[in-house]
Design a protein around this motif. Structure first.
Motif, PDB file in Angstrom:
ATOM      1  N   GLN A 148       0.849  -1.179   0.000  1.00  9.66           N
ATOM      2  CA  GLN A 148       0.000   0.000   0.000  1.00  9.66           C
ATOM      3  C   GLN A 148       0.893   1.240   0.000  1.00  9.66           C
ATOM      4  OE1 GLN A 148      -4.354  -0.798   1.719  1.00  9.66           O
ATOM      5  NE2 GLN A 148      -2.888  -0.076   3.227  1.00  9.66           N
ATOM      6  N   VAL A 149       0.548   2.232  -0.796  1.00  4.30           N
ATOM      7  CA  VAL A 149       1.385   3.417  -0.932  1.00  4.30           C
ATOM      8  C   VAL A 149       0.575   4.685  -0.673  1.00  4.30           C
ATOM      9  CG1 VAL A 149       2.897   4.754  -2.451  1.00  4.30           C
ATOM     10  CG2 VAL A 149       2.866   2.249  -2.608  1.00  4.30           C
ATOM     11  N   THR A 150       1.066   5.491   0.246  1.00  2.00           N
ATOM     12  CA  THR A 150       0.505   6.813   0.496  1.00  2.00           C
ATOM     13  C   THR A 150       1.541   7.850   0.092  1.00  2.00           C
ATOM     14  OG1 THR A 150      -0.879   6.104   2.346  1.00  2.00           O
ATOM     15  CG2 THR A 150      -0.306   8.438   2.259  1.00  2.00           C
ATOM     16  N   ILE A 151       1.123   8.829  -0.690  1.00  2.00           N
ATOM     17  CA  ILE A 151       2.016   9.914  -1.113  1.00  2.00           C
ATOM     18  C   ILE A 151       1.510  11.206  -0.495  1.00  2.00           C
ATOM     19  CG2 ILE A 151       2.969  11.177  -3.072  1.00  2.00           C
ATOM     20  CD1 ILE A 151       2.377   8.678  -4.771  1.00  2.00           C
ATOM     21  N   THR A 152       2.409  11.926   0.145  1.00  2.00           N
ATOM     22  CA  THR A 152       2.004  13.176   0.781  1.00  2.00           C
ATOM     23  C   THR A 152       3.014  14.276   0.485  1.00  2.00           C
ATOM     24  OG1 THR A 152       1.442  14.230   2.893  1.00  2.00           O
ATOM     25  CG2 THR A 152       3.136  12.525   2.948  1.00  2.00           C
ATOM     26  N   GLU A 153       2.510  15.490   0.430  1.00  3.02           N
ATOM     27  CA  GLU A 153       3.320  16.675   0.101  1.00  3.02           C
ATOM     28  C   GLU A 153       2.657  17.891   0.719  1.00  3.02           C
ATOM     29  OE1 GLU A 153       5.416  18.739  -1.537  1.00  3.02           O
ATOM     30  OE2 GLU A 153       6.462  17.697  -3.162  1.00  3.02           O
ATOM     31  N   ASP A 154       3.415  19.002   0.812  1.00  3.64           N
ATOM     32  CA  ASP A 154       2.823  20.264   1.259  1.00  3.64           C
ATOM     33  C   ASP A 154       2.560  21.199   0.084  1.00  3.64           C
ATOM     34  OD1 ASP A 154       5.407  20.914   0.606  1.00  3.64           O
ATOM     35  OD2 ASP A 154       5.833  22.018   2.453  1.00  3.64           O
ATOM     36  N   CYS A 155       2.744  20.667  -1.132  1.00  5.20           N
ATOM     37  CA  CYS A 155       2.444  21.437  -2.341  1.00  5.20           C
ATOM     38  C   CYS A 155       1.358  20.700  -3.100  1.00  5.20           C
ATOM     39  CB  CYS A 155       3.679  21.613  -3.209  1.00  5.20           C
ATOM     40  SG  CYS A 155       3.364  22.517  -4.743  1.00  5.20           S
ATOM     41  N   ILE A 156       0.145  21.236  -3.065  1.00  3.78           N
ATOM     42  CA  ILE A 156      -0.993  20.533  -3.658  1.00  3.78           C
ATOM     43  C   ILE A 156      -0.869  20.400  -5.164  1.00  3.78           C
ATOM     44  CG2 ILE A 156      -2.441  22.591  -4.036  1.00  3.78           C
ATOM     45  CD1 ILE A 156      -4.797  20.859  -2.980  1.00  3.78           C
TER      46      ILE A 156
ATOM     47  N   HIS B 187       1.593  19.368  -6.793  1.00  4.98           N
ATOM     48  CA  HIS B 187       2.346  18.152  -7.132  1.00  4.98           C
ATOM     49  C   HIS B 187       1.537  16.876  -6.924  1.00  4.98           C
ATOM     50  CE1 HIS B 187       6.357  20.446  -6.245  1.00  4.98           C
ATOM     51  NE2 HIS B 187       5.783  20.817  -7.389  1.00  4.98           N
ATOM     52  N   LEU B 188       0.361  17.002  -6.317  1.00  2.28           N
ATOM     53  CA  LEU B 188      -0.366  15.826  -5.871  1.00  2.28           C
ATOM     54  C   LEU B 188      -1.527  15.428  -6.772  1.00  2.28           C
ATOM     55  CD1 LEU B 188      -0.433  16.509  -2.031  1.00  2.28           C
ATOM     56  CD2 LEU B 188       0.856  14.737  -3.221  1.00  2.28           C
ATOM     57  N   SER B 189      -1.415  15.695  -8.034  1.00  2.00           N
ATOM     58  CA  SER B 189      -2.478  15.304  -8.952  1.00  2.00           C
ATOM     59  C   SER B 189      -2.597  13.780  -8.986  1.00  2.00           C
ATOM     60  CB  SER B 189      -2.180  15.827 -10.363  1.00  2.00           C
ATOM     61  OG  SER B 189      -3.082  15.263 -11.290  1.00  2.00           O
ATOM     62  N   PRO B 190      -3.781  13.235  -8.719  1.00  2.00           N
ATOM     63  CA  PRO B 190      -3.964  11.778  -8.750  1.00  2.00           C
ATOM     64  C   PRO B 190      -3.601  11.164 -10.103  1.00  2.00           C
ATOM     65  CG  PRO B 190      -5.835  12.838  -7.688  1.00  2.00           C
ATOM     66  CD  PRO B 190      -5.001  13.936  -8.291  1.00  2.00           C
ATOM     67  N   LYS B 191      -3.674  11.948 -11.173  1.00  2.00           N
ATOM     68  CA  LYS B 191      -3.317  11.427 -12.484  1.00  2.00           C
ATOM     69  C   LYS B 191      -1.844  11.046 -12.566  1.00  2.00           C
ATOM     70  CE  LYS B 191      -6.886  13.941 -15.071  1.00  2.00           C
ATOM     71  NZ  LYS B 191      -7.155  14.928 -16.156  1.00  2.00           N
TER      72      LYS B 191
END
Length: 377
Positions: A223-231, A233-237
Motif C-alpha cells: 500500500q502506498v501513500t504519497i504526501t506533500e505540502d504542495c498541492i 504536485h499531488l495530482s492523482p493522475k
C-alpha cells in the motif's frame, strides 16, 4: 498479500451460481520447493485459476485433482515428490529436490467460515493473524478437514487447549508449522501459519522520482501513500497506482497518517527544510523504518541542527533512520533507485542483510517446522 488480493479479485468475478471452486494450499514442504507453505491457488471447475503452488510444474496436475474434489465434494491431500526426477510420476524433470503436500478443498460460498471469507476478513482488517487448518483427521475426532481456528493477537476460548501453545509459537516466531496431534478419537494433521499484512509505504514528496517508486511498490502488493505540502504536485493522475494521495504540511502530516509496525516512511521531497521537519516529527512516532534520500552529509547537517536547537534523540531512535537510503546496487536512474530503496525496505522487514544468495550458508528459506506427534490427550 498481493496473491491473496488476486485470489479475492478473481473470486468476486466468478458467477458462483454457475461455477464451483476449490482452493489448493501448500501445507508441508520437505527439502527445496519453489513455493513455501501457505502458498495458495484458487481453481474453478472450468479450468481457471489464480495464484500458484509451484513454479508452474504442479499446477496442471492440481487442476485435475481440484476437478475431482469439486465433483465429489470431498477434500484431499496430494503429495508431490520431486526428489527423484527419473521416478517422477508427472513425467517432467522438476529438479526441486523436495516433497510438497497440497491440501485441496471445495469452497462452499454459503459457509461464512470458508477459507475465502477468512482471507477477505484478513485483507479488510489488515491485522496479523495465525490460522490453523485441519487438513486430515480420523473421523472419530469430529474435526473435519477444512476446520480452521484463527488467532488475531489475543487467543480466544474457541481455540482448543491442545492447539493453543503451537499457535502462540507461530504467532511469536512467524514460522509455519505442520503437526500431527493424537487426540482421543485418533490423529489430526494441522497446518499452522501466520499471515502478515503487506508493507505500508508512506512517501513524503511527489517529485518525478516518486512515480517509479510508487509503481514498483504497488506492483509487489504494498500500500502506498504519497504526501506533500504542495498541492500542485499531488495530482492523482500522476500517481494512479497510489492507495492514497494526501495534502498536508510537515507539522501536521504525522497526525494524518496511520503508523503500524509494517510502515516504512521515505523522505524524497528534495526540499531540505520540509524533509528535516518531517523527520523530526517522525522520530517522535513508532514508525520502524525511515529512509532519507540524498547524500550522507545532508542527514549529518540535520543532526547538527537538532543538537543546536536542543532536540535530542536516543541512539535507538536514530537507528531507525537509513540515510543514504537503499542497497548498494549501483543505481543511477530513478527506476534503479526505486529498486534499490524497495530492496532495502524488504530486507529490513524480512530481517535479512540483502547480500548475494550464493554467499549464504545453508538453505535460502528457513525450513518448515514439522512435528510427527505433538500432543497426547
Amino acid at each position: 498479500m498481493k496473491e491473496i488480493k488476486g485470489i479475492l479479485h478473481i473470486y468476486d468475478q466468478i458467477d458462483l451460481s454457475r461455477r464451483k471452486l476449490a482452493l489448493a494450499t501448500v501445507v508441508y514442504v520437505e527439502g527445496s520447493a519453489y513455493r513455501r507453505p501457505g502458498a495458495r491457488m484458487l481453481i474453478s471447475d472450468d479450468g481457471r485459476w489464480e495464484g500458484a503452488i509451484s513454479g508452474g510444474c504442479l499446477e496442471g496436475d492440481a487442476l485435475r485433482k481440484a476437478r475431482q474434489v469439486i465433483l465429489e465434494g470431498q477434500s484431499m491431500v496430494v503429495r508431490y515428490d520431486t526428489m527423484d526426477d527419473d521416478a517422477n510420476s508427472l513425467g517432467i524433470g522438476l529438479g526441486c529436490n523436495g516433497i510438497i503436500d497440497v491440501f485441496i478443498e471445495p469452497i462452499n460460498p454459503t459457509d461464512k467460515t470458508n477459507p475465502i471469507a477468512l482471507l477477505r476478513d484478513f485483507v479488510q482488517r489488515r491485522n496479523q493473524r495465525v490460522i490453523a487448518t485441519v487438513y486430515r483427521s480420523d473421523s472419530a475426532t469430529r474435526l473435519s478437514a477444512g476446520t480452521r481456528f484463527v488467532c488475531t493477537g489475543n487467543l480466544v476460548d474457541s481455540i482448543p487447549s491442545w492447539l493453543q501453545p503451537d499457535m502462540e509459537s507461530v504467532m511469536d516466531l512467524g514460522k509455519p508449522m505442520t503437526t500431527t496431534y493424537l487426540l482421543e478419537g485418533g490423529l489430526v494433521d494441522v497446518f499452522i501459519e501466520r499471515i502478515d499484512p503487506g508493507i505500508e509505504l508512506v512517501i513524503f514528496g511527489a517529485g518525478y522520482d516518486t512515480i517509479p517508486l510508487t509503481r514498483l511498490a504497488t506492483e509487489i502488493g504494498w500500500q502506498v501513500t504519497i504526501t506533500e505540502d504542495c498541492i500542485a504536485h499531488l495530482s492523482p493522475k500522476r500517481f494512479p497506482e497510489a492507495t492514497c494521495v494526501l495534502y498536508a504540511d510537515a507539522q501536521m502530516v504525522t497526525q494524518k497518517i496511520y503508523i503500524t509496525d509494517r510502515t516504512a516512511a521515505v523522505l524524497m521531497s528534495h526540499n531540505y527544510t520540509y524533509d528535516q521537519a518531517v523527520l523530526t516529527n517522525l522520530l517522535a512516532t513508532d514508525v520502524p523504518y525511515v529512509g532519507v534520500l540524498g547524500p550522507r552529509k545532508r542527514y549529518e547537517k540535520m543532526q547538527t541542527e537538532w543538537r543546536k536547537a536542543g532536540n535530542h534523540f536516543s541512539p535507538q531512535d536514530l537507528n531507525r533512520v537509513h540515510s543514504p537510503i537503499g542497497l548498494d546496487l549501483g543505481a543511477e536512474t530513478p527506476d534503479e533507485i526505486a529498486l534499490s530503496i524497495l530492496a532495502e525496505i524488504k530486507a529490513f522487514f524480512s530481517q535479512r542483510t540483502g547480500g548475494f544468495l550464493r554467499e549464504k550458508v545453508g538453505p535460502i528459506h528457513e525450513r518448515q517446522l514439522s512435528v510427527a506427534l505433538e500432543t497426547l490427550i
